[in-house]
Design a protein around this motif. Structure first.
Motif, PDB file in Angstrom:
ATOM      1  N   ARG A 250       0.819  -1.215   0.000  1.00  0.00           N
ATOM      2  CA  ARG A 250       0.000   0.000   0.000  1.00  0.00           C
ATOM      3  C   ARG A 250       0.847   1.257   0.000  1.00  0.00           C
ATOM      4  NH1 ARG A 250      -3.377  -0.304   5.102  1.00  0.00           N
ATOM      5  NH2 ARG A 250      -4.004   1.765   4.399  1.00  0.00           N
ATOM      6  N   GLY A 251       2.173   1.099  -0.122  1.00  0.00           N
ATOM      7  CA  GLY A 251       3.054   2.254  -0.227  1.00  0.00           C
ATOM      8  C   GLY A 251       3.668   2.713   1.072  1.00  0.00           C
ATOM      9  N   GLY A 252       3.551   1.929   2.156  1.00  0.00           N
ATOM     10  CA  GLY A 252       4.057   2.354   3.453  1.00  0.00           C
ATOM     11  C   GLY A 252       5.296   1.613   3.905  1.00  0.00           C
ATOM     12  N   ASN A 253       5.767   1.992   5.079  1.00  0.00           N
ATOM     13  CA  ASN A 253       6.844   1.309   5.786  1.00  0.00           C
ATOM     14  C   ASN A 253       6.260   0.638   7.020  1.00  0.00           C
ATOM     15  OD1 ASN A 253       8.716   2.289   3.981  1.00  0.00           O
ATOM     16  ND2 ASN A 253      10.012   3.249   5.522  1.00  0.00           N
ATOM     17  N   LEU A 254       7.037  -0.248   7.632  1.00  0.00           N
ATOM     18  CA  LEU A 254       6.640  -0.873   8.893  1.00  0.00           C
ATOM     19  C   LEU A 254       7.708  -0.590   9.931  1.00  0.00           C
ATOM     20  CD1 LEU A 254       4.829  -2.698  10.620  1.00  0.00           C
ATOM     21  CD2 LEU A 254       6.123  -4.671   9.745  1.00  0.00           C
ATOM     22  N   LEU A 255       7.313   0.070  11.022  1.00  0.00           N
ATOM     23  CA  LEU A 255       8.193   0.287  12.170  1.00  0.00           C
ATOM     24  C   LEU A 255       7.725  -0.665  13.257  1.00  0.00           C
ATOM     25  CD1 LEU A 255      10.511   2.014  13.380  1.00  0.00           C
ATOM     26  CD2 LEU A 255       8.750   3.532  14.297  1.00  0.00           C
ATOM     27  N   LEU A 256       8.453  -1.767  13.420  1.00  0.00           N
ATOM     28  CA  LEU A 256       8.033  -2.841  14.320  1.00  0.00           C
ATOM     29  C   LEU A 256       8.754  -2.716  15.653  1.00  0.00           C
ATOM     30  CD1 LEU A 256       6.286  -5.417  14.494  1.00  0.00           C
ATOM     31  CD2 LEU A 256       8.299  -6.699  13.725  1.00  0.00           C
ATOM     32  N   ASN A 257       7.988  -2.572  16.717  1.00  0.00           N
ATOM     33  CA  ASN A 257       8.552  -2.324  18.032  1.00  0.00           C
ATOM     34  C   ASN A 257       8.971  -3.612  18.740  1.00  0.00           C
ATOM     35  OD1 ASN A 257       8.734  -0.225  20.420  1.00  0.00           O
ATOM     36  ND2 ASN A 257       7.742  -2.027  21.269  1.00  0.00           N
ATOM     37  N   VAL A 258      10.103  -3.566  19.435  1.00  0.00           N
ATOM     38  CA  VAL A 258      10.495  -4.631  20.362  1.00  0.00           C
ATOM     39  C   VAL A 258      10.514  -4.033  21.767  1.00  0.00           C
ATOM     40  CG1 VAL A 258      11.834  -5.914  18.671  1.00  0.00           C
ATOM     41  CG2 VAL A 258      12.973  -4.184  20.048  1.00  0.00           C
TER      42      VAL A 258
END
Length: 382
Positions: A250-258
């Motif tokens: 969809r044109g986005g990024n993913l900032l995945l939290n730990v």
């Protein structure tokens, strides 16, 4: 009693039972030791996960700073607990690993009496000074603000700070910022827009493919470490990979939290999820990194497990489920070749009346490379 009041009552009962009525939030700081914090290991883990940038929470809503901040004297990780400059230590390790480094910063603070009694003085004498200190000391590639909802950007002096950031700061030529600079700015002003657990600014029309955006969420239901979470509370590796594909498609990024533990370790289950994502990206990352949405992606159908990304004249067909029948893609007149990433299995295609057919009849699913999702690369598509 509403839900929040009920949750607050349960929290209070648990706290009083296990810590005592005279044990306050600030008393937890002495238990935060981070004695096993290894920034080089963290950076290597993030690189193995396929991350390209890292964002550390330099200060959350409690005001506790993870660097020796003069404005948070005796309420920071250098004066208390670990006695370490965590922002600096992790930032150096991340940059040495070849990744970009960013810092999250909460504009507001729960406990700061200056915030409660004199917001203008808080902004001028505390917040702005801290933000400039982070930027000049650690030279971030990303500056990620939060906690903006109490006041408009004028009160936060966001325009003045951003003018300094983009014109005078040591990172003026490369830094990027998000959209949380005042209670009127989310989804409207910022280098990139931010969603959070798909709950913020995801209404139709609020996310545009013409403007960068990023989904932010944890692997589980919490941003910080929650020792009450069970494996059922964590997304599976497959679900996380599918989440990444959907956001990028969809044109986005993913900032995945730990969420690390108080002794500085990243829980093993979170490490396992990151490593499996990295393994998938090592084969299929070409369909993720440096790509954009396909302008003919009306074909994209999450229900069918189909997503599309593009790079130059190449098109990537990402399948989160292996198709049970041939795939038909409209809007393609010709292509040079087709291949399955990570495999030498031949891919048969045909084009008729601007419709591409990918034939799966001769492919044995047991011979597929990897698991969770697969990518067919279509080269020189017109």
């Amino acid at each position: 009693m509403n839900t929040n009041d009920h949750a607050g009552k349960l929290f209070r009962e648990y706290h009083d039972k296990h810590h005592g009525q005279d044990f306050f939030y600030q008393d937890f700081a002495s238990q935060f030791k981070a004695e096993h914090f290894n920034p080089e290991y963290w950076a290597d883990l993030f690189k193995r996960a396929g991350a390209k940038y890292v964002v550390l929470t330099s200060k959350h809503h409690d005001g506790f700073a993870l660097w020796p901040s003069e404005q948070s004297w005796n309420w920071n990780s250098f004066d208390l607990g670990p006695h370490r400059d965590i922002c600096g230590d992790l930032g150096n390790a991340v940059k040495d690993a070849g990744l970009n480094m960013g810092y999250y910063y909460s504009l507001y603070e729960w406990f700061n009496p200056l915030y409660k009694n004199n917001i203008d003085k808080y902004v001028a004498d505390h917040m702005i000074l801290q933000m400039k200190d982070i930027v000049t000391s650690y030279e971030p590639d990303v500056f990620w603000t939060d906690g903006e909802w109490d006041y408009p950007s004028e009160t936060w002096k966001s325009t003045e700070f951003l003018a300094w950031l983009y014109n005078e700061s040591p990172v003026k030529d490369r830094v990027v910022v998000n959209d949380r600079w005042g209670n009127e700015t989310r989804g409207k002003h910022g280098g990139f827009n931010t969603t959070e657990y798909d709950l913020v600014h995801v209404e139709e029309g609020e996310l545009s493919e013409d403007h960068p955006w990023e989904e932010c969420r944890g692997i589980g239901t919490s941003f910080g470490y929650n020792r009450m979470e069970t494996p059922d509370n964590y997304m599976t590796s497959e679900a996380l990979i599918h989440l990444l594909i959907e956001k990028v498609g969809r044109g986005g990024n993913l900032l995945l939290n730990v969420g690390p533990t108080a002794d500085g370790r990243i829980p093993e289950i979170q490490q396992q999820r990151l490593i499996e994502m990295g393994e998938w990206l090592s084969v299929n990352g070409e369909a993720i990194y440096g790509t954009h949405t396909w302008d003919k992606s009306k074909n994209q159908n999450q229900d069918d497990g189909l997503f599309f990304t593009a790079k130059g004249n190449d098109l990537y067909v990402i399948m989160t489920r292996w198709p049970q029948e041939n795939i038909s893609i409209e809007g393609i007149s010709s292509l040079a070749s087709a291949c399955l990433l990570g495999s030498d299995i031949p891919i048969e295609t045909s084009v008729l009346s601007k419709q591409l057919i990918i034939d799966f009849s001769n492919i044995c699913p047991q011979k597929l490379p990897g698991k969770h999702a697969w990518v067919i690369k279509l080269e020189q598509v017109y």
